[in-house]
Design an enzyme around this catalytic site. Sequence first.
Site, PDB file in Angstrom:
ATOM      1  N   LYS A 145       8.268  -0.853   6.168  1.00 42.79           N
ATOM      2  CA  LYS A 145       8.125   0.418   5.437  1.00 42.79           C
ATOM      3  C   LYS A 145       9.339   0.635   4.549  1.00 42.79           C
ATOM      4  O   LYS A 145      10.461   0.265   4.900  1.00 42.79           O
ATOM      5  CB  LYS A 145       7.955   1.573   6.424  1.00 42.79           C
ATOM      6  CG  LYS A 145       9.070   1.695   7.422  1.00 42.79           C
ATOM      7  CD  LYS A 145       8.777   2.711   8.503  1.00 42.79           C
ATOM      8  CE  LYS A 145       9.847   2.655   9.568  1.00 42.79           C
ATOM      9  NZ  LYS A 145       9.565   3.424  10.760  1.00 42.79           N
ATOM     10  N   ARG A 190      -1.779   8.759  12.168  1.00 40.54           N
ATOM     11  CA  ARG A 190      -2.454   7.465  12.327  1.00 40.54           C
ATOM     12  C   ARG A 190      -3.736   7.665  13.115  1.00 40.54           C
ATOM     13  O   ARG A 190      -3.767   8.445  14.070  1.00 40.54           O
ATOM     14  CB  ARG A 190      -1.497   6.555  13.086  1.00 40.54           C
ATOM     15  CG  ARG A 190      -1.944   5.113  13.231  1.00 40.54           C
ATOM     16  CD  ARG A 190      -1.594   4.348  11.994  1.00 40.54           C
ATOM     17  NE  ARG A 190      -1.894   2.935  12.116  1.00 40.54           N
ATOM     18  CZ  ARG A 190      -0.996   2.013  12.445  1.00 40.54           C
ATOM     19  NH1 ARG A 190       0.245   2.377  12.734  1.00 40.54           N
ATOM     20  NH2 ARG A 190      -1.327   0.742  12.500  1.00 40.54           N
ATOM     21  N   ARG A 204      -2.592   7.787  17.490  1.00 36.72           N
ATOM     22  CA  ARG A 204      -1.710   6.657  17.773  1.00 36.72           C
ATOM     23  C   ARG A 204      -1.384   6.565  19.254  1.00 36.72           C
ATOM     24  O   ARG A 204      -1.127   5.497  19.778  1.00 36.72           O
ATOM     25  CB  ARG A 204      -0.441   6.807  16.952  1.00 36.72           C
ATOM     26  CG  ARG A 204       0.465   5.654  17.178  1.00 36.72           C
ATOM     27  CD  ARG A 204       1.515   5.552  16.155  1.00 36.72           C
ATOM     28  NE  ARG A 204       2.732   5.132  16.813  1.00 36.72           N
ATOM     29  CZ  ARG A 204       3.901   5.146  16.266  1.00 36.72           C
ATOM     30  NH1 ARG A 204       4.041   5.591  15.039  1.00 36.72           N
ATOM     31  NH2 ARG A 204       4.951   4.743  16.923  1.00 36.72           N
ATOM     32  N   ARG A 215       5.876  -4.198  16.711  1.00 43.03           N
ATOM     33  CA  ARG A 215       6.687  -3.675  15.613  1.00 43.03           C
ATOM     34  C   ARG A 215       7.530  -4.842  15.103  1.00 43.03           C
ATOM     35  O   ARG A 215       8.632  -5.082  15.582  1.00 43.03           O
ATOM     36  CB  ARG A 215       7.598  -2.541  16.114  1.00 43.03           C
ATOM     37  CG  ARG A 215       8.356  -1.837  15.000  1.00 43.03           C
ATOM     38  CD  ARG A 215       9.382  -0.875  15.559  1.00 43.03           C
ATOM     39  NE  ARG A 215       8.814   0.272  16.237  1.00 43.03           N
ATOM     40  CZ  ARG A 215       8.274   1.321  15.615  1.00 43.03           C
ATOM     41  NH1 ARG A 215       8.254   1.379  14.311  1.00 43.03           N
ATOM     42  NH2 ARG A 215       7.777   2.324  16.307  1.00 43.03           N
ATOM     43  N   LYS A 230       2.490   4.489   1.527  1.00 45.43           N
ATOM     44  CA  LYS A 230       2.725   4.934   2.908  1.00 45.43           C
ATOM     45  C   LYS A 230       2.360   6.411   2.942  1.00 45.43           C
ATOM     46  O   LYS A 230       3.041   7.244   2.347  1.00 45.43           O
ATOM     47  CB  LYS A 230       4.184   4.721   3.316  1.00 45.43           C
ATOM     48  CG  LYS A 230       4.431   5.110   4.771  1.00 45.43           C
ATOM     49  CD  LYS A 230       5.846   4.770   5.188  1.00 45.43           C
ATOM     50  CE  LYS A 230       6.074   4.926   6.685  1.00 45.43           C
ATOM     51  NZ  LYS A 230       5.579   6.134   7.291  1.00 45.43           N
ATOM     52  N   GLU A 256      -4.776   6.102   8.194  1.00 42.68           N
ATOM     53  CA  GLU A 256      -3.942   7.302   8.265  1.00 42.68           C
ATOM     54  C   GLU A 256      -4.755   8.452   7.681  1.00 42.68           C
ATOM     55  O   GLU A 256      -5.402   8.294   6.639  1.00 42.68           O
ATOM     56  CB  GLU A 256      -2.653   7.078   7.444  1.00 42.68           C
ATOM     57  CG  GLU A 256      -1.651   8.189   7.509  1.00 42.68           C
ATOM     58  CD  GLU A 256      -0.584   7.991   8.599  1.00 42.68           C
ATOM     59  OE1 GLU A 256      -0.678   7.044   9.413  1.00 42.68           O
ATOM     60  OE2 GLU A 256       0.345   8.814   8.632  1.00 42.68           O
ATOM     61  N   GLU A 312       0.864  -1.186   0.000  1.00 41.35           N
ATOM     62  CA  GLU A 312       0.000   0.000   0.000  1.00 41.35           C
ATOM     63  C   GLU A 312       0.889   1.220   0.000  1.00 41.35           C
ATOM     64  O   GLU A 312       2.070   1.123   0.366  1.00 41.35           O
ATOM     65  CB  GLU A 312      -0.848   0.032   1.288  1.00 41.35           C
ATOM     66  CG  GLU A 312      -1.847  -1.095   1.412  1.00 41.35           C
ATOM     67  CD  GLU A 312      -2.127  -1.475   2.870  1.00 41.35           C
ATOM     68  OE1 GLU A 312      -1.696  -0.741   3.784  1.00 41.35           O
ATOM     69  OE2 GLU A 312      -2.740  -2.522   3.084  1.00 41.35           O
ATOM     70  N   PHE A 340      -6.718   1.257   6.177  1.00 41.05           N
ATOM     71  CA  PHE A 340      -6.012   0.096   5.638  1.00 41.05           C
ATOM     72  C   PHE A 340      -6.215  -1.182   6.446  1.00 41.05           C
ATOM     73  O   PHE A 340      -5.691  -2.233   6.092  1.00 41.05           O
ATOM     74  CB  PHE A 340      -4.517   0.369   5.421  1.00 41.05           C
ATOM     75  CG  PHE A 340      -3.837   1.087   6.557  1.00 41.05           C
ATOM     76  CD1 PHE A 340      -3.541   0.428   7.725  1.00 41.05           C
ATOM     77  CD2 PHE A 340      -3.482   2.423   6.417  1.00 41.05           C
ATOM     78  CE1 PHE A 340      -2.908   1.091   8.762  1.00 41.05           C
ATOM     79  CE2 PHE A 340      -2.845   3.092   7.458  1.00 41.05           C
ATOM     80  CZ  PHE A 340      -2.554   2.425   8.631  1.00 41.05           C
TER      81      PHE A 340
END
Length: 557
Positions: free
Chosen positions: A414, A254, A269, A408, A249, A298, A247, A337
């Site tokens: 990314k 967020r 976030r 994470r 970025k 986002e 997708e 997303f």
Amino acid sequence: MLFSEFALWCEKIEQLSGRLEMIDLIAGILPDLDEEDLPIFVRYIRGLIFPDWSSVHLGIGPNLLYDAVAYVGGKKRSDLVSFVNQIGDAGKAVEAFLLLEKTQQSHLFSSEELTLADVHAIFERMADTGGVKSQKEKMRNIRLLFQNASPLDGRYLTRLMLEELRIGVGEGNVRDAIAKAFSLSPDLINRAHQVKNDLGEVARLAKYDPDSLQDVVIELFRPVKMMLAQAGSIQDMTEGSRLVCAEYKYDGSRFQCHLSGDRVAIYSRRLEDLTTALPDIAEQLRKVISGDVILDGEVIAIEDGRPMPFQTVLRRIRRKHDVAEHADQIRMIPYVFDILYRDGESLIDLPLTKRRHHLEAALTGCIAPQIRSADPRELEDFYYSALDAGHEGIMLKVPDSPYIPGNRGRHWVKCKPEVETIDLAVIGGEWGEGRRAHYFGSFLLACQDDQGRLLPVSRVATGINDETLALLYDLFSDRIISRSGKEVSFEPGIIFEVGYSEIQKSPNYESGYTLRFPRFVRIRDDKRMDEIETLAMFTERYLRSGSSTDSPLLMRK
Ligand code: AMP
């Protein structure tokens, strides 16, 4: 439990340096706490007054706190501030101040012993008071607390209220301590924490209803932590002809949207409630959603069809007044997303591809386009089309990966062309010169060690335009905890993303490293203090430096 006992435990914990010792100590305390104290204790030792998912804050700045404490001792705020300046730690300064005043003027203090639950009830009252009378009411409550506080209680009350407990207790330590205290598996506790987003509640269940931990599910209007990404490359992700979902970025902010019937909430976030700051986003989403959902996405600002810099998004989000007027001036659009929940069912354990089906069924618009491919060239084209359209780069996601809140990992990667940047806490500053004399001209930055202690690494002065300088002055002026000449130290809590050309070893900074050519990039409004760069990550960057490249195929931050 008395608050004074809690303060003694904090002091003990603060003196420990080993992780295992700390887990043992905490695990030894938890079983003795009752149903009311247990969740409070668990949150407080991490420096949190309210659950992680809650956007409630005490809203106490250092100035209000110093005013109240000085009043209790029959002194002026400046008397206390000079202690803070000498000692450099607000908690220890209040402790020293109370010690002195209690010996000299004991008649000003009462000796009613407050329990942990009493203190918490007062905090809840404080967070609840709004409107014109709120400052007065808060002041009254802070005085009440400190009138009954021993000097050591004062140290920890101050740090808790300023959201800076810093006794080195991280989330992982508390999770392991809960598992140990109640003989449960750390994985079970970890999973329940990801879903509940409140270790206090998890500890309560672990003691009083352990069977229910298996079945905890995410709930509407209790935001969960967002899944995060690592830096990586197209080459790594497609190795062995693996298929990936890609997708754009988007460079915005967020959000997590919870919607059920007429009720809608948008969280940042950091899980702050942004619904009133972003009424246009709530409206756009409401129009395209059917059913009850929790969505992840986002939001970006656009002008003439092109994305605007992130700073523009921040201006909209920070707006407290004239929201509607600014919504007209700065147009924002959401890109969704992911979907975590739909019509009573938690979707987080489903693979990404299945979640995507749910997303497409629940929404008629606002979905971030996605391609699936195992071909590095196709993904590279997609990457350049993202850059051409003014976006930051692309995100590559593993098709069969679940949604892991707060994680994470390598499931999301990314890819963006960037100079190396790093997220650091701002712990001090220096007044500027000439035209900038009334602003802070440079800022002292720190990373964290594995105990959460902040270690200075660099100063940054370049890359800050006049508009940002004024914004930074507004943000930091109420965070000053001590001054010495032109130097000030700040209550930590604000994070900068900083660009640099190289990491060097340096004996001048406590971390042992420094940045060459540091340059301010942006405020990381979306990150919490425990997410800043760690010393271990810093060392890894240092060892790795020189190996980066500009090709999206090979890129790795
Ligand atoms: P970074 O902030 O550089 O660590 O990059 C991760 C962030 O990219 C996420 O937290 C999101 O705010 C943002 N982001 C933008 N587009 C996407 C996307 N399509 N999927 C996931 N995250 C995205």
